[in-house]
Design a protein around this motif. Structure first.
Motif, PDB file in Angstrom:
ATOM      1  N   ASP A 109     -62.749 -83.113 -28.858  1.00  0.00           N
ATOM      2  CA  ASP A 109     -61.316 -83.329 -28.676  1.00  0.00           C
ATOM      3  C   ASP A 109     -61.048 -84.815 -28.452  1.00  0.00           C
ATOM      4  O   ASP A 109     -61.915 -85.550 -27.972  1.00  0.00           O
ATOM      5  CB  ASP A 109     -60.789 -82.536 -27.479  1.00  0.00           C
ATOM      6  CG  ASP A 109     -60.514 -81.076 -27.830  1.00  0.00           C
ATOM      7  OD1 ASP A 109     -60.631 -80.718 -29.017  1.00  0.00           O
ATOM      8  OD2 ASP A 109     -60.199 -80.291 -26.919  1.00  0.00           O
ATOM      9  N   GLU A 117     -52.536 -81.543 -23.760  1.00  0.00           N
ATOM     10  CA  GLU A 117     -52.745 -80.163 -23.299  1.00  0.00           C
ATOM     11  C   GLU A 117     -52.375 -80.024 -21.835  1.00  0.00           C
ATOM     12  O   GLU A 117     -51.697 -79.069 -21.431  1.00  0.00           O
ATOM     13  CB  GLU A 117     -54.205 -79.753 -23.525  1.00  0.00           C
ATOM     14  CG  GLU A 117     -54.539 -78.337 -23.116  1.00  0.00           C
ATOM     15  CD  GLU A 117     -53.741 -77.308 -23.894  1.00  0.00           C
ATOM     16  OE1 GLU A 117     -53.382 -76.271 -23.302  1.00  0.00           O
ATOM     17  OE2 GLU A 117     -53.460 -77.539 -25.092  1.00  0.00           O
ATOM     18  N   SER A 125     -54.823 -79.522 -27.128  1.00  0.00           N
ATOM     19  CA  SER A 125     -55.999 -78.869 -27.700  1.00  0.00           C
ATOM     20  C   SER A 125     -55.760 -77.401 -28.032  1.00  0.00           C
ATOM     21  O   SER A 125     -56.262 -76.896 -29.038  1.00  0.00           O
ATOM     22  CB  SER A 125     -57.176 -78.973 -26.731  1.00  0.00           C
ATOM     23  OG  SER A 125     -57.453 -80.319 -26.425  1.00  0.00           O
ATOM     24  N   THR A 126     -55.008 -76.717 -27.176  1.00  0.00           N
ATOM     25  CA  THR A 126     -54.671 -75.314 -27.443  1.00  0.00           C
ATOM     26  C   THR A 126     -53.153 -75.125 -27.404  1.00  0.00           C
ATOM     27  O   THR A 126     -52.636 -74.180 -26.801  1.00  0.00           O
ATOM     28  CB  THR A 126     -55.362 -74.366 -26.437  1.00  0.00           C
ATOM     29  OG1 THR A 126     -55.090 -74.816 -25.103  1.00  0.00           O
ATOM     30  CG2 THR A 126     -56.859 -74.344 -26.636  1.00  0.00           C
ATOM     31  N   LYS A 127     -52.465 -76.052 -28.046  1.00  0.00           N
ATOM     32  CA  LYS A 127     -51.002 -75.991 -28.215  1.00  0.00           C
ATOM     33  C   LYS A 127     -50.250 -76.013 -26.890  1.00  0.00           C
ATOM     34  O   LYS A 127     -49.127 -75.520 -26.793  1.00  0.00           O
ATOM     35  CB  LYS A 127     -50.596 -74.747 -29.013  1.00  0.00           C
ATOM     36  CG  LYS A 127     -51.231 -74.647 -30.392  1.00  0.00           C
ATOM     37  CD  LYS A 127     -50.780 -73.382 -31.089  1.00  0.00           C
ATOM     38  CE  LYS A 127     -51.478 -73.202 -32.420  1.00  0.00           C
ATOM     39  NZ  LYS A 127     -51.070 -71.940 -33.094  1.00  0.00           N
ATOM     40  N   LYS A 129     -50.939 -74.386 -24.187  1.00  0.00           N
ATOM     41  CA  LYS A 129     -50.900 -73.079 -23.526  1.00  0.00           C
ATOM     42  C   LYS A 129     -52.095 -72.823 -22.610  1.00  0.00           C
ATOM     43  O   LYS A 129     -52.117 -71.842 -21.880  1.00  0.00           O
ATOM     44  CB  LYS A 129     -50.817 -71.965 -24.576  1.00  0.00           C
ATOM     45  CG  LYS A 129     -49.536 -72.017 -25.406  1.00  0.00           C
ATOM     46  CD  LYS A 129     -49.371 -70.797 -26.288  1.00  0.00           C
ATOM     47  CE  LYS A 129     -50.312 -70.821 -27.468  1.00  0.00           C
ATOM     48  NZ  LYS A 129     -50.064 -69.683 -28.384  1.00  0.00           N
ATOM     49  N   GLY A 130     -53.083 -73.696 -22.633  1.00  0.00           N
ATOM     50  CA  GLY A 130     -54.279 -73.482 -21.813  1.00  0.00           C
ATOM     51  C   GLY A 130     -54.285 -74.311 -20.549  1.00  0.00           C
ATOM     52  O   GLY A 130     -54.700 -73.861 -19.500  1.00  0.00           O
ATOM     53  N   HIS A 134     -58.811 -74.802 -19.297  1.00  0.00           N
ATOM     54  CA  HIS A 134     -59.180 -73.876 -20.369  1.00  0.00           C
ATOM     55  C   HIS A 134     -59.368 -74.551 -21.730  1.00  0.00           C
ATOM     56  O   HIS A 134     -58.864 -74.073 -22.736  1.00  0.00           O
ATOM     57  CB  HIS A 134     -58.139 -72.764 -20.463  1.00  0.00           C
ATOM     58  CG  HIS A 134     -57.987 -71.989 -19.197  1.00  0.00           C
ATOM     59  ND1 HIS A 134     -58.979 -71.189 -18.696  1.00  0.00           N
ATOM     60  CD2 HIS A 134     -56.982 -71.928 -18.296  1.00  0.00           C
ATOM     61  CE1 HIS A 134     -58.585 -70.653 -17.558  1.00  0.00           C
ATOM     62  NE2 HIS A 134     -57.375 -71.091 -17.293  1.00  0.00           N
ATOM     63  N   TYR A 135     -60.110 -75.646 -21.735  1.00  0.00           N
ATOM     64  CA  TYR A 135     -60.460 -76.260 -23.025  1.00  0.00           C
ATOM     65  C   TYR A 135     -61.530 -75.421 -23.707  1.00  0.00           C
ATOM     66  O   TYR A 135     -62.357 -74.783 -23.054  1.00  0.00           O
ATOM     67  CB  TYR A 135     -60.934 -77.701 -22.806  1.00  0.00           C
ATOM     68  CG  TYR A 135     -59.808 -78.599 -22.360  1.00  0.00           C
ATOM     69  CD1 TYR A 135     -58.949 -79.177 -23.287  1.00  0.00           C
ATOM     70  CD2 TYR A 135     -59.564 -78.819 -21.018  1.00  0.00           C
ATOM     71  CE1 TYR A 135     -57.886 -79.959 -22.884  1.00  0.00           C
ATOM     72  CE2 TYR A 135     -58.509 -79.600 -20.603  1.00  0.00           C
ATOM     73  CZ  TYR A 135     -57.674 -80.168 -21.539  1.00  0.00           C
ATOM     74  OH  TYR A 135     -56.618 -80.926 -21.139  1.00  0.00           O
ATOM     75  N   TYR A 136     -61.532 -75.467 -25.019  1.00  0.00           N
ATOM     76  CA  TYR A 136     -62.394 -74.564 -25.797  1.00  0.00           C
ATOM     77  C   TYR A 136     -62.438 -75.112 -27.215  1.00  0.00           C
ATOM     78  O   TYR A 136     -61.421 -75.540 -27.759  1.00  0.00           O
ATOM     79  CB  TYR A 136     -61.757 -73.176 -25.788  1.00  0.00           C
ATOM     80  CG  TYR A 136     -62.492 -72.093 -26.542  1.00  0.00           C
ATOM     81  CD1 TYR A 136     -63.294 -71.176 -25.870  1.00  0.00           C
ATOM     82  CD2 TYR A 136     -62.357 -71.951 -27.918  1.00  0.00           C
ATOM     83  CE1 TYR A 136     -63.946 -70.156 -26.558  1.00  0.00           C
ATOM     84  CE2 TYR A 136     -63.013 -70.931 -28.612  1.00  0.00           C
ATOM     85  CZ  TYR A 136     -63.800 -70.044 -27.920  1.00  0.00           C
ATOM     86  OH  TYR A 136     -64.439 -69.038 -28.599  1.00  0.00           O
ATOM     87  N   LYS A 137     -63.606 -75.130 -27.801  1.00  0.00           N
ATOM     88  CA  LYS A 137     -63.721 -75.599 -29.185  1.00  0.00           C
ATOM     89  C   LYS A 137     -64.892 -74.889 -29.851  1.00  0.00           C
ATOM     90  O   LYS A 137     -66.053 -75.295 -29.717  1.00  0.00           O
ATOM     91  CB  LYS A 137     -63.916 -77.119 -29.230  1.00  0.00           C
ATOM     92  CG  LYS A 137     -63.592 -77.744 -30.591  1.00  0.00           C
ATOM     93  CD  LYS A 137     -63.679 -79.251 -30.513  1.00  0.00           C
ATOM     94  CE  LYS A 137     -63.194 -79.903 -31.789  1.00  0.00           C
ATOM     95  NZ  LYS A 137     -61.744 -79.764 -31.998  1.00  0.00           N
ATOM     96  N   ASP A 348     -51.140 -65.963 -31.121  1.00  0.00           N
ATOM     97  CA  ASP A 348     -52.517 -66.047 -30.621  1.00  0.00           C
ATOM     98  C   ASP A 348     -52.825 -65.036 -29.518  1.00  0.00           C
ATOM     99  O   ASP A 348     -53.756 -65.213 -28.745  1.00  0.00           O
ATOM    100  CB  ASP A 348     -52.826 -67.462 -30.105  1.00  0.00           C
ATOM    101  CG  ASP A 348     -52.570 -68.529 -31.150  1.00  0.00           C
ATOM    102  OD1 ASP A 348     -52.902 -68.289 -32.321  1.00  0.00           O
ATOM    103  OD2 ASP A 348     -52.020 -69.593 -30.802  1.00  0.00           O
TER     104      ASP A 348
END
Length: 372
Positions: A109, A117, A125-127, A129-130, A134-137, A348
């Motif tokens: 990221d 985010e 990173s998740t629009k 919403k996280g 709550h990062y995630y890739k 989502d």
């Protein structure tokens, strides 16, 4: 800023590693020294400066109420993330708790995506919403970012199970703090990992305090690297990027051949547990300043650079300014980015939304499956 690259940038520089402590291992299995290069030192320094300046920027944004909710900062612990990035590949899985911004950066990221985010912007990173925890890739096998203490540990063990089941030559790094080390789910998961010889690295970031409680008050056994019982363990200086790197290289090889391992990285966070914690009610300002003065992980790399005449103070200051400028640009862009539209409330939710009922705030706004 341009550095002139010469052959000396790729010549070896020897680095002595701090002493290890081991459990069910022999000390002579671990390296006493390692090597680096001028180019590598500068890359580590720049990356860790970028991480720290991003965290400090988030601190300021929170105080301006541009970041809301929970925010857990990791300034002081950057060498752990840099070391894991150097030792592992994107085919290896990483899963962690809520102090996750720097890992998100090193797993692909951008500072803008990470900061946006946290500011709940659509460009995050998740629009948006996280949020912070709550990062995630999936593309680089980074599986979060988890807000429940210890919840990532059995999930990470499952990732390691999948790697072994699919005969992958990779490992899963399962990161958690000393505060989560007393969770029962850790021992249930680690027991399964040992029985099945899973490629799981249980990595404890021991920053001495679980929230505001010292490890001595919370844990009968503070030697967390021994907590795996029959599982081997290693205690290292988490503020030494080279020891983190070399230990994880060893751990990866060990896991693929013999099964799980525990690693305890001794480190220190400069901020409190979260932004609601000033961090000075259970420790003194003098203690924090002493840690900054004597154990700072970025200064450690800086001193090696200066001692070996890889760069001078002015050149390092240019790197600092470049990192700060990159963060400043990311912050200003995130400030003007749009927030997610209300329609994002129902996106989502499922992999395939159109085949599921999704209740709206009002029933008339609900999404019905196409078949209905």
């Amino acid at each position: 800023m341009i550095f002139r690259i010469s052959r000396s940038c790729f010549s070896s520089i020897s680095v002595k590693l701090p002493p290890f402590k081991v459990h069910h291992l022999e000390l002579d299995q671990l390296p006493q020294t390692t090597t680096t290069t001028s180019a590598e030192l500068l890359a580590y320094y720049k990356s860790m400066q970028l991480q720290r300046r991003m965290e400090i920027a988030c601190d300021n944004l929170y105080k301006q109420r541009l970041i809301r909710g929970f925010l857990h900062l990791a300034d002081g612990q950057e060498s752990i993330y840099e070391g894991l990035h150097a030792a592992l590949t994107f085919d290896d899985c990483v899963i962690t708790a809520y102090r996750d911004h720097c890992i998100a950066l090193l797993r692909g990221d951008t500072p803008h995506q990470i900061i946006a985010e946290m500011m709940a912007k659509q460009t995050g990173s998740t629009k948006g919403k996280g949020g912070s925890m709550h990062y995630y890739k999936k593309a680089t096998n980074f599986y979060g970012g988890h807000g429940i203490v210890g919840a990532q540990i059995p999930l990470g063990t499952g990732l390691a199970f999948a790697q072994k089941y699919n005969k992958k030559p990779n490992v899963t790094l399962i990161m958690f703090g000393d505060g989560a080390a007393n969770q029962g789910q850790l021992y249930e998961a680690a027991n399964m990992a040992q029985l099945w010889h899973l490629p799981a690295i249980y990595f404890i970031e021991n920053n001495l305090f679980g929230m505001g409680t010292s490890i001595d008050r919370a844990s009968a056994n503070t030697k967390f690297y021994t907590r795996g019982d029959v599982i081997p363990g290693i205690q290292i200086d988490g503020n030494n990027v080279f020891q983190v790197r070399e230990t994880l290289k060893f751990a990866k090889k060990h896991c693929l051949e013999k099964g799980p391992i525990f690693i305890e990285a001794m480190t220190y966070r400069y901020h409190g547990h979260s932004m609601s914690d000033p961090g000075v009610t259970y420790r003194t300002r003098e203690e924090v300043q002493q840690q900054r003065k004597t154990r700072d992980c970025i200064n450690y790399v800086k001193n090696i650079i200066l001692e070996n005449k890889v760069a001078d103070e002015h050149q390092l200051e240019e790197i600092d300014n470049t990192a700060q400028n990159e963060i400043d640009i990311a912050v200003e862009q995130a400030k003007v980015d749009p927030v997610p539209p209300s329609t994002e409330l129902t996106t989502d939710v499922y992999v395939d939304n159109q085949n599921h009922f999704i209740r709206g705030i009002l029933y008339k706004d609900s999404i019905l499956p196409k078949s209905q």
